[in-house]
Motif scaffolding. Structure first.
Motif, PDB file in Angstrom:
ATOM      1  N   GLU A   1      15.428  -7.345 -26.470  1.00 28.57           N
ATOM      2  CA  GLU A   1      14.792  -6.326 -25.714  1.00 28.57           C
ATOM      3  C   GLU A   1      14.228  -4.913 -26.583  1.00 28.57           C
ATOM      4  O   GLU A   1      14.917  -4.702 -27.613  1.00 28.57           O
ATOM      5  CB  GLU A   1      15.985  -5.723 -24.871  1.00 28.57           C
ATOM      6  N   ILE A   2      13.268  -4.581 -25.932  1.00 26.05           N
ATOM      7  CA  ILE A   2      12.575  -3.413 -26.768  1.00 26.05           C
ATOM      8  C   ILE A   2      13.301  -2.081 -26.453  1.00 26.05           C
ATOM      9  O   ILE A   2      13.237  -1.718 -25.182  1.00 26.05           O
ATOM     10  CB  ILE A   2      11.149  -3.277 -26.451  1.00 26.05           C
ATOM     11  N   LYS A   3      14.227  -1.816 -27.460  1.00 29.65           N
ATOM     12  CA  LYS A   3      15.220  -0.664 -26.849  1.00 29.65           C
ATOM     13  C   LYS A   3      15.333   0.174 -28.183  1.00 29.65           C
ATOM     14  O   LYS A   3      16.155  -0.569 -28.962  1.00 29.65           O
ATOM     15  CB  LYS A   3      16.645  -1.424 -26.302  1.00 29.65           C
TER      16      LYS A   3
ATOM     17  N   ALA B   1      -0.440  -4.854 -35.448  1.00 24.18           N
ATOM     18  CA  ALA B   1      -0.015  -6.120 -36.193  1.00 24.18           C
ATOM     19  C   ALA B   1       0.901  -5.637 -37.368  1.00 24.18           C
ATOM     20  O   ALA B   1       1.893  -6.450 -37.297  1.00 24.18           O
ATOM     21  CB  ALA B   1      -1.168  -6.743 -36.637  1.00 24.18           C
ATOM     22  N   GLU B   2       0.501  -4.805 -38.129  1.00 25.66           N
ATOM     23  CA  GLU B   2       1.278  -4.881 -39.448  1.00 25.66           C
ATOM     24  C   GLU B   2       2.533  -4.258 -39.335  1.00 25.66           C
ATOM     25  O   GLU B   2       3.699  -4.812 -39.726  1.00 25.66           O
ATOM     26  CB  GLU B   2       0.492  -4.142 -40.378  1.00 25.66           C
ATOM     27  N   THR B   3       2.597  -3.414 -38.508  1.00 24.49           N
ATOM     28  CA  THR B   3       3.983  -2.445 -38.265  1.00 24.49           C
ATOM     29  C   THR B   3       4.991  -3.435 -37.403  1.00 24.49           C
ATOM     30  O   THR B   3       6.204  -3.545 -37.896  1.00 24.49           O
ATOM     31  CB  THR B   3       3.660  -1.233 -37.157  1.00 24.49           C
ATOM     32  N   VAL B   4       4.318  -4.176 -36.745  1.00 23.21           N
ATOM     33  CA  VAL B   4       5.125  -5.038 -35.818  1.00 23.21           C
ATOM     34  C   VAL B   4       5.753  -6.138 -36.914  1.00 23.21           C
ATOM     35  O   VAL B   4       7.026  -6.396 -36.874  1.00 23.21           O
ATOM     36  CB  VAL B   4       4.595  -5.916 -34.543  1.00 23.21           C
ATOM     37  N   GLU B   5       4.949  -6.653 -37.358  1.00 26.11           N
ATOM     38  CA  GLU B   5       5.314  -7.683 -38.542  1.00 26.11           C
ATOM     39  C   GLU B   5       6.485  -7.432 -39.491  1.00 26.11           C
ATOM     40  O   GLU B   5       7.391  -7.971 -39.534  1.00 26.11           O
ATOM     41  CB  GLU B   5       3.980  -8.374 -39.507  1.00 26.11           C
ATOM     42  N   TYR B   6       6.020  -6.221 -39.996  1.00 21.41           N
ATOM     43  CA  TYR B   6       7.170  -5.658 -41.130  1.00 21.41           C
ATOM     44  C   TYR B   6       8.421  -5.352 -40.485  1.00 21.41           C
ATOM     45  O   TYR B   6       9.472  -5.646 -40.893  1.00 21.41           O
ATOM     46  CB  TYR B   6       6.558  -4.370 -41.696  1.00 21.41           C
ATOM     47  N   SER B   7       8.308  -4.490 -39.190  1.00 21.88           N
ATOM     48  CA  SER B   7       9.637  -4.272 -38.615  1.00 21.88           C
ATOM     49  C   SER B   7      10.528  -5.322 -38.207  1.00 21.88           C
ATOM     50  O   SER B   7      11.652  -5.227 -38.346  1.00 21.88           O
ATOM     51  CB  SER B   7       9.302  -3.196 -37.196  1.00 21.88           C
ATOM     52  N   LEU B   8       9.753  -6.494 -37.716  1.00 25.94           N
ATOM     53  CA  LEU B   8      10.582  -7.437 -37.065  1.00 25.94           C
ATOM     54  C   LEU B   8      11.035  -8.408 -38.052  1.00 25.94           C
ATOM     55  O   LEU B   8      12.148  -9.154 -37.788  1.00 25.94           O
ATOM     56  CB  LEU B   8       9.714  -8.166 -35.723  1.00 25.94           C
ATOM     57  N   ASN B   9      10.426  -8.389 -39.067  1.00 23.53           N
ATOM     58  CA  ASN B   9      10.865  -9.196 -40.537  1.00 23.53           C
ATOM     59  C   ASN B   9      12.107  -8.611 -40.997  1.00 23.53           C
ATOM     60  O   ASN B   9      12.694  -8.931 -41.630  1.00 23.53           O
ATOM     61  CB  ASN B   9       9.836  -9.753 -41.235  1.00 23.53           C
ATOM     62  N   GLN B  10      12.112  -7.319 -40.685  1.00 23.50           N
ATOM     63  CA  GLN B  10      13.210  -6.435 -41.580  1.00 23.50           C
ATOM     64  C   GLN B  10      14.109  -5.952 -40.272  1.00 23.50           C
ATOM     65  O   GLN B  10      14.268  -4.780 -40.171  1.00 23.50           O
ATOM     66  CB  GLN B  10      12.612  -5.271 -42.344  1.00 23.50           C
ATOM     67  N   PRO B  11      14.789  -6.969 -39.496  1.00 21.79           N
ATOM     68  CA  PRO B  11      15.477  -6.584 -38.396  1.00 21.79           C
ATOM     69  C   PRO B  11      16.683  -5.423 -38.877  1.00 21.79           C
ATOM     70  O   PRO B  11      17.245  -5.337 -39.716  1.00 21.79           O
ATOM     71  CB  PRO B  11      16.188  -7.404 -37.956  1.00 21.79           C
ATOM     72  N   SER B  12      16.672  -4.244 -38.000  1.00 19.81           N
ATOM     73  CA  SER B  12      17.632  -3.003 -38.091  1.00 19.81           C
ATOM     74  C   SER B  12      17.776  -2.258 -36.874  1.00 19.81           C
ATOM     75  O   SER B  12      17.122  -2.548 -35.874  1.00 19.81           O
ATOM     76  CB  SER B  12      17.000  -2.173 -39.354  1.00 19.81           C
ATOM     77  N   GLU B  13      18.778  -1.405 -36.876  1.00 23.61           N
ATOM     78  CA  GLU B  13      19.040  -0.771 -35.606  1.00 23.61           C
ATOM     79  C   GLU B  13      17.967  -0.180 -35.236  1.00 23.61           C
ATOM     80  O   GLU B  13      17.678   0.134 -33.783  1.00 23.61           O
ATOM     81  CB  GLU B  13      20.442   0.283 -36.081  1.00 23.61           C
ATOM     82  N   ASP B  14      17.123   0.614 -36.054  1.00 27.84           N
ATOM     83  CA  ASP B  14      16.064   1.347 -35.659  1.00 27.84           C
ATOM     84  C   ASP B  14      14.600   0.807 -35.654  1.00 27.84           C
ATOM     85  O   ASP B  14      13.615   1.054 -35.708  1.00 27.84           O
ATOM     86  CB  ASP B  14      15.965   2.546 -36.465  1.00 27.84           C
ATOM     87  N   MET B  15      14.756  -0.534 -35.573  1.00 25.78           N
ATOM     88  CA  MET B  15      13.551  -1.612 -35.584  1.00 25.78           C
ATOM     89  C   MET B  15      12.504  -1.121 -34.460  1.00 25.78           C
ATOM     90  O   MET B  15      11.440  -1.010 -34.885  1.00 25.78           O
ATOM     91  CB  MET B  15      13.933  -3.091 -35.471  1.00 25.78           C
ATOM     92  N   TRP B  16      13.125  -1.105 -33.326  1.00 22.05           N
ATOM     93  CA  TRP B  16      12.230  -0.620 -32.186  1.00 22.05           C
ATOM     94  C   TRP B  16      11.767   0.706 -31.959  1.00 22.05           C
ATOM     95  O   TRP B  16      10.644   0.856 -31.560  1.00 22.05           O
ATOM     96  CB  TRP B  16      13.031  -0.773 -30.652  1.00 22.05           C
ATOM     97  N   ASP B  17      12.516   1.547 -32.795  1.00 18.68           N
ATOM     98  CA  ASP B  17      12.072   2.900 -32.825  1.00 18.68           C
ATOM     99  C   ASP B  17      10.772   2.995 -33.783  1.00 18.68           C
ATOM    100  O   ASP B  17       9.849   3.910 -33.458  1.00 18.68           O
ATOM    101  CB  ASP B  17      13.246   3.688 -33.729  1.00 18.68           C
TER     102      ASP B  17
END
Ligand SMILES: Nc1nc2c(ncn2[C@@H]2O[C@H](COP(=O)(O)OP(=O)(O)OP(=O)(O)O)[C@@H](O)[C@H]2O)c(=O)[nH]1
Length: 849
Positions: free
Chosen positions: A654-656, A530-546
Motif C-alpha cells: 500500500e502506498i502509505k 522512474a528513477e526515484t521509484v526504482e531507487y526507493s522501492l529497491n531500498q525499502p524503508s519506513e519512509d519509502m513512500w514518503d
C-alpha cells in the motif's frame, strides 16, 4: 396612283382573253411604265400589294391605314427599310390635311422628295385613300399623306376625317393645313370644318389626359399648325391672309363647346400657328419651286429661321416603338375608345420595355450558357464575378439603349424586373461560389494552423487568430468578387457558417493540442519518477513512500506549472483549465501507479525480497559474506532475516507514507475530463483514488509470502549444506576397516603384474610430482574438479526441490517425514509449519548419508 388606276393598269397588263388582240390594247400597253410591263403585274392594286410593290427601301411609301380602316402590319419593316428603326427620338413626323385634290401629295413630294401618288391633271379625281406614309429624302422625317376631306365617296360622313385627325394629332408634330388662297375667308374652302374637328379632338385628348392626371396640364405639349396657302398670287400679302385666317380660327375656337375648366383657353394654349404662301405651281413654276425649296429648309435645318420641328412638338415616341404606338392608337381610334395619349404611351412603354427586357434576357441567357462549367467542390472560379458582371451589364446595356427612351416609370419598373431575373439566374452561381470559398478558406485555415503547430514555441491562440484572419480575408475577398451591385446578395450567412466551422476546428485542435500536451507532461512525469521509484522501492524503508510521494508531488507541481503556462496561449477557460489539471493529476498518478505496478509485480517483488533477504542472511552486519561454521546459529539468523523481509510485504502492498503530511489526495470521480479529452473521460470513469493506493491485494501478499518463503528455504538448505561439507571428517576407525577390508585387494595388486606395473607408474608419477614440487597445482586441479562435481550435485538437488508443487511437496513431506529429534524439536516446536518442513531435508540427507 389610286385604286382605279391600279385596276386599269392590271387590266392592261393582264387583259381578258377576248380583248387580247384588240388594236387599242397594244397602244395602251405601250403607254405603261417599263417596270409594270416587264413584270406583267400591277403596281399595287391592294393595300398589301401597294407596299410590297414599292418595297421597303428608302423611297418606299406605305399605306398605313387603308380605305377599310385597317392598320398596316408592315410598318416595322418599312421603318427598318427607311433606316429609322434605331433612330430613337431623332426623327420627326409631319402630316398634311386639306381638301381633296388640293395638291397635298404634290406639295409633300416637292418638300420631302417622297413619291406619293399625284392626281393626273386630266382626271381630277381623288388619289389618296386612307393614310399613306413615307420617309423624307435625306431627312429623318416620317411624312403622312392623309386622305383629303370632302371625299366624294364619303359624302357628309366625317367619321374618317375625325379618326384621321385624332390619329395625326397623336403622332405628328406638325400638321400642314393645305388651302388655296382664294378659299381664305370661306368656311368650307378654308377647311374650317376640318379644323373644327382637329380642335375638338385635341380638346378631347387634353381632357382625357388631364383626367388621368398624366401630363398635358399647364405645360401643354403643343402641335404646330402650318397653313400652306397655295396658288398665292401675291395681291394679298401674307400678313393679311394670316390675320384673316387667325381671326377665323379664333372665331371657330370661341364657337366650340369647351369642356368644363377649359372655357377660357385659346388656340395658343394648344397650338402654334404658322402661315406660308406658295406661288401657283403651273402659272409660276419657278417661283413655286424656289418657295418650296425655302420651305423645305424649314423642315430640314435646325439652324434655319422658322425651323418647324421644335423639340416641344415631339411626341417622344421612340422610333422602334412607333409602329406599335400608331397601331394601338389607331385601334383605339377605330374602336371609339377614350384615347388619352399618356396612357397609350405608358402601354406602349410596357409593351416595348417588356419586349426589350425579354430580348435583353435572351442575350444574357446566351452569355450565361457560354460560362465554363463549375470547377467542382472546394475550387473557385476566379473569373466568375467578372463574367457575371459582364453578362449582366451587356443585358442591361442592351435594354437601356432602347428602353430608356420610354416612359420613365415603366422603363424603371421593367428594368428592375430584368435585373431581378438576371440576379435570380446568377444566384445559384453566387451561392455555389460562396460555398466553395467557405470550403477553401476552411481548408487553408486548417493547413495554416497545422503548419504553425509544427514550428517550435508556437503560441496557439496567436496561431489560431492569424489563421482565422487570413481565412476570413480570403473568404471576404472571394465573396466581394461575386457580390453584384443592387443584387442584395449577402455573404454573411455563409461567412457565419465559416466562422462556426473555424471555431469548431479550433476547438478540436485545441483539445488535441491539450491532449498532446498532457500526454507529454505525463511522459515527463513518468520519466522523472522512474528513477526515484526504482531507487526507493529497491531500498525499502519506513519512509519509502514518503520519498516517492514527495518526488511525485514535486514533479506534478512542475507539470502543472508547465501546463498552466502553455494553457494560457490556448485561450482555455478556467473551467477547461481546471478539468485539464484534474486530468493531468489523474493521469500522472496513474502513470506513477503503472510504474509502481511494474515494480510490485510478483517476479520483481520476489527479486527485491530475495535481495533484502540475501543481504541480511548471507552478509554479516559489516557487509562481509558469511562462511557458515558449526558454531553459527543459522536458524536464528535465517528466521530474523526472513521475518524482517516478510515485514516488507505489507509495506510494499500500500502506498502509505510514514508522515501523513506527505499523503496525496485526488478526487475519485471522473469529473469533467471530457472538456479536455472525451476519450480520457471514459477511460477514467472508474477511477477510485483510495483503491489506487492499494498495490498488492491480500491474496497477492499471501502468494508472494509463500513464494518468498520457499526461496528463502532454499538459501537455508544451501547454508546448512555448506556448513556440513566444511566440517565433515573421516573417523579413524574407518582407516582400520579399510586396511582389513582392503588387504586382499592390496595382495591382488602386488601379485598382478598389470596392477603392480600401474602402481609403480603411479608411484613414479607421485615421486616426480613431489620432486618437481607440483603438488600444489595438482591438488588445486583436483579440488576444482571435486568442487564442480559437488556444485552440480547441489544444483540438481535444489532444482529438484524447487520444482515440487506445494501439494506434491506436502505429499512427499508426508511420505518422508520422520520424527524430529527431541533437542531440535524443542527449538522448533513454536516455529511455523514451513520451518518444520525445513528440518526434514537435513534429516533425509543425513539418513541418506
Ligand atoms: N393650281 C394648282 N394645281 C396644282 C398645284 N399643285 C398640284 N396641282 C394639281 O392639283 C391636282 C391634284 O394634285 P394632288 O397632289 O394629287 O392633290 P391631292 O390633294 O393630293 O389629291 P387627293 O390625294 O386626291 O386628295 C393635280 O392635278 C396637280 O397637278 C398647285 O400648286 N396649283
Amino acid at each position: 396612283m389610286n385604286q382605279s388606276i391600279d385596276i386599269a393598269t392590271e387590266a392592261l397588263a393582264n387583259p381578258p382573253a377576248d380583248l387580247a388582240d384588240h388594236p387599242l390594247l397594244a397602244q395602251a400597253q405601250e403607254s405603261l411604265p417599263a417596270d409594270i410591263k416587264d413584270s406583267g403585274a400591277p403596281a399595287g392594286a391592294a393595300v398589301g400589294l401597294q407596299s410590297v410593290a414599292h418595297g421597303s427601301g428608302l423611297d418606299a411609301k406605305l399605306q398605313v391605314v387603308d380605305e377599310n380602316q385597317r392598320f398596316t402590319s408592315t410598318l416595322d419593316e418599312h421603318m427598318e427599310g427607311w433606316q429609322l428603326a434605331n433612330a430613337g427620338f431623332n426623327y420627326d413626323v409631319v402630316a398634311v390635311f386639306g381638301s381633296q385634290s388640293t395638291g397635298k401629295s404634290t406639295l409633300l413630294n416637292r418638300l420631302f422628295g417622297t413619291k406619293f401618288d399625284v392626281m393626273s391633271e386630266t382626271e381630277r379625281r381623288q388619289t389618296t385613300k386612307g393614310i399613306w406614309m413615307s420617309k423624307g429624302q435625306d431627312m429623318p422625317v416620317l411624312v403622312m399623306d392623309v386622305e383629303g376631306t370632302d371625299g366624294r365617296e364619303r359624302g357628309e360622313d366625317q367619321d374618317f376625317e375625325r379618326k384621321s385627325a385624332l390619329f395625326s394629332m397623336a403622332v405628328a408634330e406638325v400638321l400642314i393645313v393645305n388651302i388655296w388662297e382664294h378659299q381664305v375667308g370661306l368656311y368650307q374652302g378654308a377647311n374650317m370644318g376640318l379644323l373644327k374637328t382637329v380642335f375638338e379632338v385635341n380638346l378631347g385628348l387634353f381632357l382625357a389626359a388631364k383626367q388621368k392626371g398624366k401630363g398635358k396640364g399647364d405645360t401643354q405639349d403643343k402641335t404646330l399648325l402650318l397653313f400652306v396657302i397655295r396658288d398665292h398670287i401675291g395681291a394679298t400679302p401674307l400678313a393679311n391672309l394670316r390675320a384673316t385666317l387667325t381671326a377665323d380660327l379664333n372665331r371657330l375656337w370661341d364657337g366650340l363647346s369647351k369642356p368644363e375648366g377649359l372655357e377660357h383657353t385659346t388656340i395658343d394654349t394648344f397650338f402654334d400657328l404658322d402661315f406660308v404662301t406658295l406661288a401657283h405651281k403651273l402659272l409660276q413654276p419657278e417661283k413655286f419651286e424656289s418657295e418650296v425649296v425655302e420651305l423645305r429648309k424649314r423642315f430640314q435645318s435646325q439652324q434655319e429661321e422658322g425651323y418647324v420641328f421644335k423639340s416641344k412638338y415631339h411626341k417622344r415616341i421612340p422610333a422602334d416603338g412607333i409602329s406599335t404606338y400608331m397601331g394601338t392608337i389607331w385601334d383605339a381610334v377605330v374602336s371609339n375608345k377614350d384615347l388619352d395619349l399618356p396612357t397609350q404611351q405608358e402601354l406602349l412603354a410596357q409593351f416595348r420595355c417588356g419586349e426589350l427586357a425579354a430580348s435583353a434576357f435572351d442575350l444574357f441567357s446566351s452569355l450565361l450558357s457560354a460560362f465554363p462549367p463549375a470547377p467542382g467542390p472546394g475550387k473557385l472560379d476566379s473569373s466568375l464575378g467578372a463574367r457575371m458582371r459582364d453578362a449582366k451589364s451587356a443585358a442591361l446595356a442592351a435594354y437601356d439603349e432602347a428602353a430608356s427612351r420610354y416612359h420613365a416609370a415603366v422603363y424603371g419598373r421593367q428594368r428592375g424586373e430584368l435585373v431581378a431575373k438576371v440576379h435570380g439566374a446568377l444566384a445559384p452561381l453566387f451561392a455555389s461560389q460562396l460555398k466553395n470559398a467557405h470550403k477553401l478558406a476552411l481548408r487553408e485555415y486548417r493547413v495554416a494552423i497545422e503548419q504553425a503547430l509544427r514550428t517550435e514555441g508556437y503560441d496557439f491562440a496567436r496561431v489560431v487568430s492569424d489563421a482565422r484572419q487570413q481565412a476570413e480575408k480570403r473568404f471576404d475577398d472571394e465573396a466581394k468578387k461575386v457580390v453584384l451591385d443592387e443584387s442584395g446578395w449577402s455573404p454573411e450567412e455563409e461567412r457565419a457558417a465559416l466562422v462556426e466551422d473555424m471555431d469548431h476546428v479550433a476547438e478540436l485542435l485545441r483539445k488535441e493540442e491539450t491532449r498532446k500536451m498532457v500526454a507529454v507532461i505525463e511522459r515527463n512525469i513518468k520519466r522523472q519518477m522512474a528513477e526515484t521509484v526504482e531507487y526507493s522501492l529497491n531500498q525499502p524503508s519506513e519512509d519509502m513512500w514518503d520519498k516517492v510521494l514527495t518526488a511525485f508531488k514535486a514533479a506534478l507541481q512542475k507539470a502543472e506549472d508547465a501546463y498552466l503556462k502553455k494553457a494560457k496561449s490556448f485561450n482555455c477557460t478556467q473551467e477547461e483549465m481546471d478539468a485539464a489539471l484534474q486530468l493531468l493529476r489523474r493521469r500522472a498518478w496513474l502513470a506513477l501507479r503503472s510504474k509502481l505496478n511494474e515494480h510490485t509485480a510478483e517476479a520483481p517483488m520476489l527479486v527485491k525480497l530475495k535481495l533484502v533477504f540475501e543481504d541480511k542472511f548471507r552478509y554479516d552486519a559489516d557487509g562481509v559474506p558469511r562462511v557458515w561454521k558449526p558454531e553459527d546459529d543459522i536458524d536464528s539468523i535465517f528466521r530474523k532475516a526472513k521475518e524482517s523481509v516478510l515485514e516488507l510485504i505489507p509495506l510494499y502492498s500500500e502506498i502509505k507514507p510514514a508522515d501523513p503530511a506527505n499523503a496525496l489526495e485526488l478526487p475519485s470521480s471522473a469529473g469533467t475530463t471530457e472538456i479536455v479529452d472525451p476519450a480520457a473521460a471514459s477511460a477514467d470513469e472508474d477511477f477510485d483514488f483510495a483503491e489506487s493506493l492499494q498495490l498488492l491485494s491480500p491474496s497477492q501478499q499471501s502468494a508472494l509470502s509463500t513464494r518468498f518463503r520457499r526461496e528463502a528455504d532454499a538459501y537455508y538448505v544451501e547454508a546448512k549444506r555448506s556448513m556440513v561439507s566444511s566440517t565433515a571428517q573421516i573417523p579413524y576407525w574407518i582407516y582400520g576397516v579399510l586396511v582389513v577390508l582392503g588387504f586382499n585387494e592390496f595382495v591382488a595388486v602386488i601379485r598382478s603384474p598389470v596392477y603392480f606395473t600401474l602402481l609403480l607408474i603411479a608411484g613414479a608419477a607421485a615421486y616426480v610430482i613431489w620432486t618437481l614440487n607440483m603438488t600444489g597445482p595438482v591438488l588445486a586441479v583436483t579440488r576444482g574438479v571435486t568442487n564442480e562435481v559437488v556444485r552440480t550435485v547441489n544444483e540438481q538437488l535444489h532444482n529438484y526441490f524447487a520444482a515440487q508443487t506445494p501439494d506434491s511437496h506436502a505429499a512427499r513431506s508426508h511420505r518422508h517425514a520422520v520424527p524430529v529429534p527431541a533437542a531440535s524439536s524443542n527449538a522448533t516446536s513454536s516455529a511455523a509449519p514451513e520451518e518444520i518442513e525445513l528440518k526434514e531435508k537435513p534429516s533425509v540427507r543425513e539418513k541418506d548419508d
